[in-house]
Design a protein around this motif. Sequence first.
Motif, PDB file in Angstrom:
ATOM      1  N   ILE A 270      73.727  32.561  38.304  1.00  0.00           N
ATOM      2  CA  ILE A 270      74.356  33.730  38.914  1.00  0.00           C
ATOM      3  C   ILE A 270      73.876  35.013  38.231  1.00  0.00           C
ATOM      4  CG2 ILE A 270      76.556  34.905  39.249  1.00  0.00           C
ATOM      5  CD1 ILE A 270      77.848  32.175  39.625  1.00  0.00           C
TER       6      ILE A 270
ATOM      7  N   THR B 212      65.927  33.139  47.226  1.00  0.00           N
ATOM      8  CA  THR B 212      67.044  33.841  47.848  1.00  0.00           C
ATOM      9  C   THR B 212      66.659  35.254  48.248  1.00  0.00           C
ATOM     10  OG1 THR B 212      68.580  32.536  46.490  1.00  0.00           O
ATOM     11  CG2 THR B 212      69.453  34.516  47.541  1.00  0.00           C
TER      12      THR B 212
ATOM     13  N   VAL C 201      74.351  31.166  53.295  1.00  0.00           N
ATOM     14  CA  VAL C 201      74.895  31.262  51.937  1.00  0.00           C
ATOM     15  C   VAL C 201      76.202  32.037  51.994  1.00  0.00           C
ATOM     16  CG1 VAL C 201      72.623  31.148  50.845  1.00  0.00           C
ATOM     17  CG2 VAL C 201      73.607  33.380  51.432  1.00  0.00           C
TER      18      VAL C 201
ATOM     19  N   THR D 243      76.838  35.758  47.406  1.00  0.00           N
ATOM     20  CA  THR D 243      75.449  35.496  47.004  1.00  0.00           C
ATOM     21  C   THR D 243      74.523  36.605  47.495  1.00  0.00           C
ATOM     22  OG1 THR D 243      75.856  33.117  47.070  1.00  0.00           O
ATOM     23  CG2 THR D 243      73.565  33.837  47.103  1.00  0.00           C
TER      24      THR D 243
END
Length: 467
Positions: free
Chosen positions: A25, A332, A369, A373
């Motif tokens: 994270i 991502t 997601v 996120t």
Amino acid sequence: MRIGYSLNLEQTQKLVMTPELRQAIAVLQLSALELSDYVEQQMLENPLLDVVEDSGDKGTDNSQEDTPPLEKEDNPADSDWDMNWEDYFQHQEERIFREYDPDAGQNKRFEPFLAAAPSLQEHLLEQIHIQRASAPQDLLEYIIGNLDENGYLPLSLEEIAKQFQRPLEQVKTGLTIIQGLDPLGVGARNLEECLRLQLPLLNHYPPEMPSFLNHLEDLAAGRLQKIANQLKVTPLQVQAMSDLLRTLDPKPGRRFSGPGEVRYIIPDVVIEEVEGEFIILINDVTVPRLGINQTYKKALSQNSESETRKFVEQKLNAAAWLIRSIEQRRLTLYKVADALVRRQEEFLRQGIRYLRPLNLKDIAEEIGVHESTVSRATANKYVQTPRGIFEFKFFFATGLGSEEGMTTEAIKQALKDIIATEDPKVPYSDQKLTEILKEKNMKISRRTVAKYRDELGIPSTTLRKRY
């Protein structure tokens, strides 16, 4: 009521924030520069991390592809490891080290260095050290040291004389010397004095200009007729002096650098148009390509020292998770940027007017997601597009609920264009601007028009009027 002990089975679900998950994270929300610093810090703490020199690096890819999901246990050193690290080292390509010969001319390198622009204080101190001033050097340095970031002196002469224990006339002489240095305007106590010190920079100015500086409040309020009556000139002459005054610098200290003010923006994502199609590039060239140090494979083959093997396995686990987290961040970011390009393609091709309303939930649902996120992936990051460099949050524009999904940025741009084409002698009022926007199917209130005009830094009708 019976009191006693009993044994029951209960099945529950809960989220456990393991150190690996917290690291993933944290890595996701780092910008390119921050990630580079984070990787450097991890390399200092983990001896198994190493930099892969080759940018095409199969070693990096192998380190990511061959790394299976690692089990999350409280004590990873005592767990059964699914990965055969000895096989990993056998399949990983051997590192190639380039030796540097300082005597070889073709390999001669130059160390990079950073030259910082001088601050205002450094610029002024250099001048007083060169010239022979009639005031004491320490007094001049004290005055310079108390100048604010705009170049103004917030202290009164009486305070300086009291704190420095010097005669008031000597402090006045020192301030006069400071005000004569480059740039003109430094050392002023207020805006009027700052502009008056810069009058010599104007080649030709009307004789009424020194008196005109006494009416800055009326000028800011747009009361040109009142100024004209007091100076016994025409409003057109007042307008000309106002235009001349705008060529001066009201904050001469701003042109110099200050500690911690320089901020470099390196876009995390680059969007380029190639043959009519948009190509997405993740700009992580500043982040070192990580691999596993080859020298530690000998430690894994030594079964006699269990403590050494346990230490190496712990560090291998941490290194593999870091490499995995960086790769997950890259993936991502690419997914988010790809979704933004599809949603905002018209903006990328035609400009700000075609920016569509968008929120985090739309992108999150599209790439599968959670909304948080997407928030972490776009926080404090920039994207370079054919239209310029923007912060990621710029693309998540707020809509006004109109039929065409008009964004606030598009309305501000339309408002700016309308004011740019108005007659300066008869500028549009906020009500007139509201009516013109309504004709363009931008239905907003007059109060909203005034709010957007203030945010754009556009003055009111009275201040925009020209004679």
